[in-house]
Design an enzyme around this catalytic site. Structure first.
Site, PDB file in Angstrom:
ATOM      1  N   LYS A 181       4.597 -11.613   3.282  1.00 26.87           N
ATOM      2  CA  LYS A 181       3.156 -11.726   2.855  1.00 26.87           C
ATOM      3  C   LYS A 181       2.798 -11.701   1.606  1.00 26.87           C
ATOM      4  CE  LYS A 181      -0.229  -8.083   3.599  1.00 26.87           C
ATOM      5  NZ  LYS A 181      -0.938  -8.028   1.995  1.00 26.87           N
TER       6      LYS A 181
ATOM      7  N   ASP B 192       5.676  -7.157   2.333  1.00 29.85           N
ATOM      8  CA  ASP B 192       4.552  -7.677   1.301  1.00 29.85           C
ATOM      9  C   ASP B 192       5.484  -7.838   0.204  1.00 29.85           C
ATOM     10  OD1 ASP B 192       2.158  -7.646   1.024  1.00 29.85           O
ATOM     11  OD2 ASP B 192       1.540  -5.882   0.880  1.00 29.85           O
TER      12      ASP B 192
ATOM     13  N   GLU C 141      -9.301  -9.716   3.825  1.00 35.17           N
ATOM     14  CA  GLU C 141      -9.765  -8.260   3.278  1.00 35.17           C
ATOM     15  C   GLU C 141     -10.698  -7.952   2.657  1.00 35.17           C
ATOM     16  OE1 GLU C 141      -6.594  -5.711   1.571  1.00 35.17           O
ATOM     17  OE2 GLU C 141      -8.014  -4.076   1.310  1.00 35.17           O
TER      18      GLU C 141
ATOM     19  N   SER D 276       0.773  -1.396  -0.142  1.00 37.51           N
ATOM     20  CA  SER D 276       0.066   0.056   0.027  1.00 37.51           C
ATOM     21  C   SER D 276       0.808   1.417   0.174  1.00 37.51           C
ATOM     22  CB  SER D 276      -0.960   0.043   1.043  1.00 37.51           C
ATOM     23  OG  SER D 276      -0.107  -0.205   2.463  1.00 37.51           O
TER      24      SER D 276
END
Ligand code: KIV
Length: 287
Positions: A121, A91, A190, A53
């Site tokens: 991740k 990530d 999510e 993100s």
């Protein structure tokens, strides 16, 4: 082994697994640089996620897709220098594991060796089983991520809540089970209905960490910049803004601008001074 969480000075993967057995909630936040990672760590948050993100939140891209392994690594290193207690998870960005297991392993090894990550991740369920197994075999703990997976934005046709039909809900249950069976130690859920998240959480032995997945998960994750009101998009339904840092910053910046323009900054206390003797010396020679 005593895993009493209150006593530990460092959160590890076994501690995260143990939380599920104790029904103790897990906290996770993103951080992408030294100051935010340090504040998050000092606040006693269990997991710091250097999430992709950052592409949107910090680098200003429209989606998470453009961010590269090298860019992630740059931010991961900064977060590493700040993180003492939290488990540091990195990530894998889009493209880092879509070319095959060896590519996924190469990027993950870089995150561990060069960035100090303690886990990685990646997004996706059944179709990522083989990659998850390969990373776990290489001693790299893996956090899964299913539901609204932002790296699939084009395939999903936008950022849409997933699991709203019986078929897609059963697909997600199968995905969750596959991620656990492949050896992941935790699973991010999510953008799915709270009922589905609660069912998945009940069925899995590994903890679920929800974002927009309701209160039934074993833990919660948010993007730090959403939580503190430092993003430029209207917050998603699931975000609770705990602060308005953008407002605070705007006010501080306007005050600085006004003070400089009006000659109020810096004042005498904010300036360095010569000793009187030096001033006299200069006055004598008049240079
Ligand atoms: O990149 C990220 O911030 C994430 C969280 C939203 C889970 O993947």
């Amino acid at each position: 082994m005593d895993l009493n969480l209150e006593a530990v000075s460092k959160i590890t993967v076994p501690h995260i697994l143990d939380r599920k057995l104790r029904s103790a909630k897990i906290t996770c936040l993103t951080a992408y640089d030294y100051p935010t990672a340090r504040l998050v760590d000092e606040a006693g948050i269990d997991i710091i996620l250097v999430g992709d993100s950052l592409a949107q939140v910090v680098l200003g891209y429209d989606s998470t897709l453009p961010v590269t392994v090298d860019e992630m690594l740059h931010h991961l290193r900064a977060a590493r220098r700040a993180t003492r207690r939290a488990l540091l998870v990195a990530d894998l960005p889009y493209g880092a594991y879509h070319l095959g297991e060896t590519e996924a392993l190469r990027a993950s090894v870089r995150f561990v060796k060069e960035g100090g990550a303690e886990a990685v991740k990646l997004e996706g369920g059944r179709k990522r089983s083989a990659i998850i197994r390969r990373l776990v075999e290489a001693e790299i703990p893996v956090m899964g991520h299913i539901g609204l997976t932002p790296q699939s934005v084009h395939a999903m046709g936008g950022y849409r809540v997933q699991g709203k039909s019986f078929e897609s809900a059963t697909d997600l249950v199968a995905d969750a089970q596959a991620v656990e069976d492949a050896g992941a130690f935790a699973l991010v859920l999510e953008g799915i209905p709270r009922e589905l998240a609660a069912i998945i959480t009940e069925r899995l032995r590994i903890p679920t960490i929800g974002i927009g997945a309701g209160p039934g998960c074993d833990g919660q994750v948010l993007v730090l910049h959403d939580l503190v009101g430092l993003s430029f998009q209207p917050p998603a339904k699931f975000v609770r803004p705990y602060a308005n840092l953008a407002g605070t910053l705007r006010e501080a910046l306007a005050r600085f601008r006004d003070d400089v323009q009006a000659g109020r900054y810096p004042d005498d206390r904010e300036s360095y001074h010569w000793p009187a003797s030096l001033r006299e010396q200069f006055e004598k020679v008049r240079i």
